[in-house]
Structures are given as C-alpha cells and as structure tokens.
Design a protein around this motif. Structure first.
Motif, PDB file in Angstrom:
ATOM      1  N   ILE A 172      18.006  71.246  63.928  1.00  8.22           N
ATOM      2  CA  ILE A 172      18.239  71.329  62.487  1.00  8.22           C
ATOM      3  C   ILE A 172      18.030  72.789  62.086  1.00  8.22           C
ATOM      4  CG2 ILE A 172      17.607  70.471  60.216  1.00  8.22           C
ATOM      5  CD1 ILE A 172      18.766  68.352  62.135  1.00  8.22           C
ATOM      6  N   LEU A 173      19.086  73.423  61.634  1.00  2.52           N
ATOM      7  CA  LEU A 173      19.049  74.861  61.386  1.00  2.52           C
ATOM      8  C   LEU A 173      18.300  75.186  60.100  1.00  2.52           C
ATOM      9  CD1 LEU A 173      22.709  75.610  62.508  1.00  2.52           C
ATOM     10  CD2 LEU A 173      20.604  75.571  63.867  1.00  2.52           C
ATOM     11  N   PRO A 174      17.728  76.396  60.001  1.00  2.00           N
ATOM     12  CA  PRO A 174      16.820  76.732  58.895  1.00  2.00           C
ATOM     13  C   PRO A 174      17.404  76.570  57.499  1.00  2.00           C
ATOM     14  CG  PRO A 174      16.610  78.346  60.654  1.00  2.00           C
ATOM     15  CD  PRO A 174      17.770  77.464  61.024  1.00  2.00           C
ATOM     16  N   TRP A 175      18.728  76.630  57.344  1.00  2.00           N
ATOM     17  CA  TRP A 175      19.322  76.529  56.014  1.00  2.00           C
ATOM     18  C   TRP A 175      19.845  75.121  55.701  1.00  2.00           C
ATOM     19  CZ3 TRP A 175      20.886  79.595  60.027  1.00  2.00           C
ATOM     20  CH2 TRP A 175      22.028  79.199  60.711  1.00  2.00           C
ATOM     21  N   LEU A 176      19.560  74.154  56.582  1.00  2.00           N
ATOM     22  CA  LEU A 176      20.036  72.792  56.374  1.00  2.00           C
ATOM     23  C   LEU A 176      18.936  71.896  55.788  1.00  2.00           C
ATOM     24  CD1 LEU A 176      22.105  72.185  59.636  1.00  2.00           C
ATOM     25  CD2 LEU A 176      22.896  73.023  57.417  1.00  2.00           C
ATOM     26  N   ALA A 177      19.356  70.878  55.047  1.00  2.00           N
ATOM     27  CA  ALA A 177      18.408  69.960  54.416  1.00  2.00           C
ATOM     28  C   ALA A 177      17.560  69.255  55.468  1.00  2.00           C
ATOM     29  CB  ALA A 177      19.164  68.926  53.584  1.00  2.00           C
ATOM     30  N   GLY A 178      16.256  69.271  55.265  1.00  2.00           N
ATOM     31  CA  GLY A 178      15.349  68.593  56.178  1.00  2.00           C
ATOM     32  C   GLY A 178      14.752  69.485  57.242  1.00  2.00           C
ATOM     33  N   TYR A 179      15.158  70.758  57.273  1.00  2.00           N
ATOM     34  CA  TYR A 179      14.574  71.661  58.272  1.00  2.00           C
ATOM     35  C   TYR A 179      13.062  71.776  58.073  1.00  2.00           C
ATOM     36  CZ  TYR A 179      13.190  75.992  60.569  1.00  2.00           C
ATOM     37  OH  TYR A 179      12.543  76.927  61.341  1.00  2.00           O
ATOM     38  N   ASP A 180      12.331  71.697  59.160  1.00  2.00           N
ATOM     39  CA  ASP A 180      10.871  71.777  59.098  1.00  2.00           C
ATOM     40  C   ASP A 180      10.407  73.003  59.888  1.00  2.00           C
ATOM     41  OD1 ASP A 180       8.154  71.484  59.071  1.00  2.00           O
ATOM     42  OD2 ASP A 180       8.122  69.456  59.903  1.00  2.00           O
ATOM     43  N   PRO A 181       9.911  74.028  59.201  1.00  2.00           N
ATOM     44  CA  PRO A 181       9.471  75.244  59.901  1.00  2.00           C
ATOM     45  C   PRO A 181       8.197  75.059  60.710  1.00  2.00           C
ATOM     46  CG  PRO A 181       8.909  75.385  57.583  1.00  2.00           C
ATOM     47  CD  PRO A 181       9.744  74.144  57.740  1.00  2.00           C
ATOM     48  N   ASP A 182       7.542  73.902  60.537  1.00  2.00           N
ATOM     49  CA  ASP A 182       6.267  73.676  61.214  1.00  2.00           C
ATOM     50  C   ASP A 182       6.384  72.858  62.498  1.00  2.00           C
ATOM     51  OD1 ASP A 182       4.840  75.073  59.227  1.00  2.00           O
ATOM     52  OD2 ASP A 182       4.821  73.297  57.945  1.00  2.00           O
ATOM     53  N   VAL A 183       7.622  72.631  62.969  1.00  2.00           N
ATOM     54  CA  VAL A 183       7.772  71.890  64.223  1.00  2.00           C
ATOM     55  C   VAL A 183       7.226  72.733  65.378  1.00  2.00           C
ATOM     56  CG1 VAL A 183       9.774  70.591  63.454  1.00  2.00           C
ATOM     57  CG2 VAL A 183      10.097  72.773  64.631  1.00  2.00           C
ATOM     58  N   LYS A 184       6.977  72.076  66.502  1.00  2.00           N
ATOM     59  CA  LYS A 184       6.432  72.739  67.671  1.00  2.00           C
ATOM     60  C   LYS A 184       7.326  73.896  68.098  1.00  2.00           C
ATOM     61  CE  LYS A 184       3.946  73.245  71.486  1.00  2.00           C
ATOM     62  NZ  LYS A 184       2.554  73.750  71.465  1.00  2.00           N
ATOM     63  N   GLN A 185       6.725  75.078  68.253  1.00  2.00           N
ATOM     64  CA  GLN A 185       7.463  76.249  68.699  1.00  2.00           C
ATOM     65  C   GLN A 185       6.844  76.764  69.996  1.00  2.00           C
ATOM     66  OE1 GLN A 185       8.455  79.185  65.697  1.00  2.00           O
ATOM     67  NE2 GLN A 185       8.191  77.698  64.053  1.00  2.00           N
ATOM     68  N   TYR A 186       7.689  77.314  70.842  1.00  2.00           N
ATOM     69  CA  TYR A 186       7.251  77.801  72.146  1.00  2.00           C
ATOM     70  C   TYR A 186       7.467  79.310  72.200  1.00  2.00           C
ATOM     71  CZ  TYR A 186       7.486  72.806  73.064  1.00  2.00           C
ATOM     72  OH  TYR A 186       7.313  71.445  72.990  1.00  2.00           O
ATOM     73  N   ALA A 187       6.512  80.028  71.608  1.00  2.00           N
ATOM     74  CA  ALA A 187       6.635  81.485  71.559  1.00  2.00           C
ATOM     75  C   ALA A 187       6.667  82.050  72.969  1.00  2.00           C
ATOM     76  CB  ALA A 187       5.467  82.081  70.774  1.00  2.00           C
ATOM     77  N   HIS A 188       7.513  83.044  73.170  1.00  2.00           N
ATOM     78  CA  HIS A 188       7.699  83.621  74.503  1.00  2.00           C
ATOM     79  C   HIS A 188       6.374  84.115  75.072  1.00  2.00           C
ATOM     80  CE1 HIS A 188       8.945  87.077  77.216  1.00  2.00           C
ATOM     81  NE2 HIS A 188       9.404  86.002  77.799  1.00  2.00           N
ATOM     82  N   ASN A 189       5.973  83.550  76.217  1.00  2.00           N
ATOM     83  CA  ASN A 189       4.727  83.945  76.869  1.00  2.00           C
ATOM     84  C   ASN A 189       4.840  83.608  78.349  1.00  2.00           C
ATOM     85  OD1 ASN A 189       2.026  84.103  77.882  1.00  2.00           O
ATOM     86  ND2 ASN A 189       1.268  83.957  75.770  1.00  2.00           N
TER      87      ASN A 189
END
Length: 285
Positions: free
Chosen positions: A63-80
């Motif tokens: 779900i892309l950042p500009w679409l309805a329902g996008y949740d910025p707090d979903v699990k993210q896997y920062a490069h490490n």
C-alpha cells in the motif's frame, strides 16, 4: 534532466516493484529467518538512487504512501547487513566448508541445503540493474544468487503463469482505492490469479474480503492497515520502490497541478485550467 525551455513534472502512480518469494520451490526461502535477513540486507534507497536517479519512492508495503489506508507504522526492515548476518548465524545458516556459501541441514535431510537463490526478472534495463544490485547486496551475506532474465512475454507465459521461480522481481499496478485481493488472497495463488508470492494466511484472507466487500469506508481503511501489518511481518515479499512518472512540458505551460495519477493519461487531469503565459502587446495605430 530538464532541457532549456522545458520543465519536468514528477508524478506518483499506484505501481510498485517487489521481490516475491515462492517458498514452495526453495527450502531456504521457506525459513522466515532467511527472508528476514534478505530484507535487512536490501538497500532500496541505494537502488532508487542508482537505478532511477532518485525518481522513485522507496516503499515497505504494497500500500503506497499516498493511498488510502497506508500505515507508516508497519514493520520496516532498515538496511543493516550486520544484523542480517547475525540472524543467519543464529538460525544455523553457516559456511562450514568455507566455500563462500552458507548451508544448513533442514529437518531430516541427510545433506545440507546450500543457501542459493535464483532471482528471476524481465530483460528491461531498470529491472536488470535492480537485480544486479540485489545480487550484490544479498551476496554479502554468503548467499549464492543467480540472476535469470527473460523477455516480458517469456516471463509471463513460461515463468509466472506456472509459478516457475524461486524469487521474482516484478511489478504490480493498483488503483487509487486499493483492492489488494487479487494480489494477496490465497484463492489467487494459481494463474490467472496474481498472488505471485503464493501467500496464504487465513486472517489476511478475511481482511482482504472486508476491504473488497465492505461499504463502510472506516472499516475498509482499518482492514487495509491490519492487512499491511500482518503481511509485512510474514515477509512473503520484499518491497522495493514505486517509480515516478516523469512528464516534460514547455516552460510556457502553467498551472499543471497533478501529483498523483492512476495512469499516464491522467497527467492531463484539469487540463482545462492549464494556460500559456502571454504578454499583452499594444496594437500600433
């Protein structure tokens, strides 16, 4: 690059690219620790910079950042890369024979399974370069990556149709009102369904059905958010980027306001308000 006399407009479209894992064709990918390590090893910021000259939005869900329902707090896997290596080590994927490739004995297998993955994509230049960067990034973990490319017709008819891939680098197009059912519901695992990761989660299925069927906008958006949360934690795919649509227009044309479009043709949204800068000239007597 802008040329003299033109201006480049960058517009977002509901299309994204990801690596979809077919866990049925690769024992290593069936191990969530491996998929998690691959996620941590993926530097999609570098890919967007080098492949698209930063003309792409990095993403972490379907779900892309500009679409309805996008949740910025979903699990993210920062490069490490160090966390990725440590995860593989703790999960028993080790290079015991010092050949540069990790391996592990799975279940009752008599021989160790090497950590090898074939990544399949089309022969389009952007996807080839993306695949090469993923091969290099994942290779740092002690994983043998083989990059395999096909024409788009071969890919669709011979590979995707029969799900003949271990990992697939491919794109999916959404609508501005997201309906991810076709891409992630378990009923769509086989052709002509578009569930390219063969994802199967009964809780997610119920959410996808609610998203498609509910007439309550609030319930739909809440279901979209819950769907993202479950999906990103299961890691059936690694989400990479959404390329921008670039549109060159003469500097004389003003009031182009579109920033999010559903198809290239929608760049002409509100074209009736466009105008060219003019100068009033007094007529000679």
């Amino acid at each position: 690059l802008e040329k003299r006399g033109t201006k480049i407009y960058s517009m977002n479209m509901p299309k994204y690219f990801a690596v979809f894992f077919n866990q049925t064709r690769n024992k290593a990918l069936a191990d969530k620790n491996v998929r998690t390590a691959l996620a941590y090893a993926t530097n999609n910021t570098a890919i967007a910079r080098d492949v698209f000259n930063d003309n792409a939005t990095t993403i972490n869900s379907p779900i892309l950042p500009w679409l309805a329902g996008y949740d910025p707090d979903v699990k993210q896997y920062a490069h490490n890369i160090e966390d990725a290596r440590a995860l593989l080590e703790s999960a028993g994927w080790k290079d015991r024979d010092n050949d540069g490739v990790r391996e592990k004995t799975i279940g009752k297998d008599k021989e160790a399974t090497p950590l090898e993955i074939t990544l399949v994509t089309s022969d389009l230049p952007d996807l080839i370069k993306t695949g090469e960067m993923l091969k290099a990034q994942w290779g740092e973990l002690g994983i043998k990556i083989t990059l395999e490319t096909h024409t788009i017709d071969e890919l669709k008819q011979q590979v995707i149709k029969h799900r003949r891939y271990e990992a697939l680098l491919f794109g999916e197009a959404l609508s501005h009102t997201p309906d991810p059912y076709l891409f992630w519901h378990s009923s769509q695992k086989r052709d002509p369904g578009l569930n390219l990761a063969l994802y199967d989660n009964k809780n997610t299925d119920k959410l996808l059905e609610t998203i498609r069927e509910s007439l309550d906008e609030g319930e739909r958006i809440e279901s979209v958010k819950k769907f993202q949360k479950t999906l990103t934690e299961d890691i059936p795919a690694i989400f990479l980027y959404s390329p921008h649509y670039l549109y060159a227009v003469s500097d004389d044309v003003k009031n182009i306001a579109a920033t999010h479009i559903s198809t290239p043709a929608r760049r002409f949204t509100a074209i009736e308000t466009w105008y060219s800068a003019t100068t009033r000239v007094k007529k000679a007597p």
